[in-house]
Design a protein around this motif. Structure first.
Motif, short mmCIF file in Angstrom:
data_model
loop_
_atom_site.label_atom_id
_atom_site.label_comp_id
_atom_site.label_asym_id
_atom_site.label_seq_id
_atom_site.Cartn_x
_atom_site.Cartn_y
_atom_site.Cartn_z
N CYS A 165 -5.45 3.61 5.91
CA CYS A 165 -4.79 4.82 5.88
C CYS A 165 -5.39 5.69 4.73
O CYS A 165 -4.73 6.88 4.55
CB CYS A 165 -3.17 4.45 5.42
SG CYS A 165 -3.18 3.99 3.68
N CYS A 193 0.85 -1.07 0.06
CA CYS A 193 0.03 0.08 -0.08
C CYS A 193 0.87 1.21 0.02
O CYS A 193 1.75 1.36 0.93
CB CYS A 193 -0.79 -0.05 1.25
SG CYS A 193 -1.66 1.58 1.50
N GLY A 232 0.19 4.16 0.64
CA GLY A 232 -0.17 5.25 1.33
C GLY A 232 0.70 5.04 2.70
O GLY A 232 0.86 6.27 3.24
N CYS A 233 0.72 3.81 3.35
CA CYS A 233 1.52 3.79 4.48
C CYS A 233 2.65 2.98 4.46
O CYS A 233 3.43 2.69 5.33
CB CYS A 233 0.40 3.14 5.44
SG CYS A 233 -0.40 1.97 4.89
N CYS A 251 -7.20 0.69 2.37
CA CYS A 251 -6.26 0.60 3.44
C CYS A 251 -6.80 1.43 4.44
O CYS A 251 -7.62 2.53 4.24
CB CYS A 251 -4.80 0.75 3.10
SG CYS A 251 -3.77 0.64 4.32
ZN ZN Z 1 -2.09 2.06 3.41
#
Ligand code: ZN
Length: 554
Positions: free
Chosen positions: A438, A418, A420-421, A436
């Motif tokens: 996040c 992922c 994003g995180c 997710c």
């Molecule tokens: Zn994420």
């Protein structure tokens, strides 16, 4: 095993690009019979070389030195290689030694049918088959049966023996012949076909004669046995590109599944499409024929099954399997259907590849073990042949000057990442969406992996969060649009593979009591409170009723 390779290498000539052109051949009955006889000699010769080679391989592996060589750790590659090379030398297990073997085996009547070079190419073929077994890439070799015969034979050069000559008249249009022994087989040349004209303008490296089984003796171009002959020319140069096939400049991320593919370019429109969906009806028809053949086999051979209908173990002296006429007819029909399916699949692959290349010819995808897939998704892999698609794509992309980067799955793990995180969370197979905590998603998982692939650096294929922040801005909407379009098509009635995360239009909802119970169980496994909430009030216990019965009624 995996003694990664101990074959003597000659300083070989630099490889020039090769492409292939196939032309049908016109044969009369006499020619076909003589070709058949030559190929039959080739078959027997091939089997002889294969059998002798197999003995060599067995003896080599039985040698205690083989075990010793296998025991050398891979950290000492030179010693390992030397040990295996010495063994191969001692037992004559090399391409060169097989050529020697072929020279000894090509005697008397065989020599009349096969010239030395063809015998050599057959020996090479036998060596390659056995070498795959030796390297652990195959379990066994196949001898060519009389029924199936040898279906192709090839030369190494185009000046002696089996060769193709072109007699050009005015305007470069002429007649082409395949020459072998005293035969002259005229090729059907369609000079108006740009692919053919382009091919014949290139130098010929060598020719290969191929025999194909037609659906019946009455099929077009078939001889009395129902065989068709074609010549395949190996030509020096690059294949023809049709002008309608333009080449794009984008970088594209590809996520190939067993029955679907997600295509996400860096800028242009993304796509999520099923793979070879058009082949479904044909595959079903073949499956039906298979079942029919199974019934026919059973009807004709009751002695081969026990009273429960299970096939008996075959030992020595067991009666022969009988083939009824109708069984043979079904088998021919099935073979024809399979041939057609393969041709159709190839054209579908070609269409998809040209669509991809139109957007761009730098392609990044994860390297997949297609053999592993075959085990897990046998049926759809058999129908869609994703490995073949990738091979075809690699060739096409290379011929347009682009590259197909296959990044190792183990280091990238795109399906878990992922951006994003920056975490890697494995998704179970049924989870078709990436969402997710996040804040990334929800987005269809194949599209998401393809997006991640598109922006990878092929030289250093480790996904990092920073790389994706900017591209994600524009991509999210594109990915959603791609999924939207796929849903649209599903609603219009096109069958989509389940892996795409689209429920079929008009799919029935679970109604049967069996499924309802399952749902209840599923709920209760999640949390008891939740499950109890939806339950009706338990009825009061009547006198004489046990609590066991009560729990049954629930
Ligand atoms: Zn994420």
């Amino acid at each position: 095993m995996g003694n990664k390779h101990a074959e003597e290498r000659k300083p070989s000539k630099p490889k020039t690009p090769t492409f292939l052109l196939e032309l049908p051949l016109m044969t009369d009955a006499g020619q076909a019979a003589r070709l058949g006889a030559h190929l039959e000699a080739g078959r027997q010769f091939y089997n002889a070389v294969l059998s002798a080679g197999q003995q060599r391989l067995r003896r080599m592996r039985a040698d205690p030195a083989w075990q010793a060589a296998c025991a050398i750790p891979r950290t000492q590659p030179q010693e390992r290689r030397a040990a295996f090379a010495a063994l191969r030398e001692r037992y004559g297990f090399s391409e060169y030694a097989f050529h020697e073997l072929a020279r000894k085996l090509r005697v008397s009547w065989l020599a009349e049918h096969l010239d030395a070079v063809l015998a050599q190419t057959l020996a090479t073929r036998a060596y390659r088959a056995l070498n795959r077994v030796c390297l652990g890439k195959a379990r066994r070799v196949r001898f060519k049966s009389k029924g199936r015969g040898l279906s192709s034979i090839e030369n190494k050069r185009n000046d002696t023996g089996l060769r193709f000559v072109l007699q050009t008249h005015d305007q470069g249009r002429g007649q082409g012949y395949l020459l072998w022994h005293d035969e002259q087989l005229r090729a059907l040349i369609d000079w108006d076909d740009p692919v053919v004209a382009h091919g014949l303008a290139h130098p010929i490296k060598y020719a290969r004669l191929v025999r194909r089984r037609a659906s019946s003796p009455r099929a077009q171009g078939a001889d009395r046995q129902g065989e068709r002959y074609v010549v395949q020319l190996m030509l020096k140069g690059l294949p023809h590109h049709k002008p309608k096939h333009t080449i794009g400049t984008e970088t594209i991320g590809l996520d190939l599944g067993p029955s679907s593919v997600a295509i996400v370019p860096q800028q242009a429109e993304a796509h999520l499409v099923p793979l070879c969906a058009e082949l479904r009806p044909d595959a079903h028809a073949i499956r039906r024929l298979q079942r029919k053949m199974e019934r026919q086999r059973r009807a004709a051979n009751p002695e081969h099954y026990d009273d429960k209908g299970r096939p008996k173990k075959r030992g020595k002296g067991a009666p022969r399997w009988k083939q009824s006429r109708s069984y043979q007819a079904s088998r021919r029909r099935k073979a024809t259907k399979e041939r057609k399916l393969a041709a159709h699949r190839k054209s579908l692959h070609g269409r998809m590849i040209h669509q991809i290349v139109r957007t761009g010819n730098t392609i990044i995808t994860e390297k997949i073990s297609y053999r592993g897939w075959q085990k897990r998704y046998g049926r759809s892999v058999g129908r869609c042949a994703p490995g073949m698609l990738i091979d075809h794509l690699r060739r096409t992309v290379a011929s347009t000057g682009g590259t197909l980067h296959e990044v190792p799955t183990r280091s990238t793990k795109l399906s878990q990442f992922c951006h994003g995180c920056g975490t890697f969370v494995p998704k179970p197979l049924w989870q078709r969406w990436h969402q997710c905590p996040c804040g990334v998603g929800p987005v269809q998982r194949d599209l998401y992996s393809a997006f991640l692939a598109a922006f990878l650096d092929p030289a250093d294929p480790i996904p990092s969060c920073a790389r994706y922040v900017v591209p994600w801005e524009g991509a999210e909407a594109r990915l959603r649009a791609a999924h939207e379009r796929a849903t649209q098509r599903a609603n219009e009635g096109q069958v989509m593979p389940r892996s795409m995360g689209i429920s079929r239009a008009g799919a029935r909802l679970p109604k049967s009591p069996g499924e309802a119970t399952q749902e209840l169980l599923f709920l209760s496994s999640r949390g008891k409170v939740e499950a109890w909430k939806h339950r009706p009030e338990p009825p009061g216990l009547q006198p004489g009723e046990s609590s066991a019965k009560l729990s049954q009624s629930l």
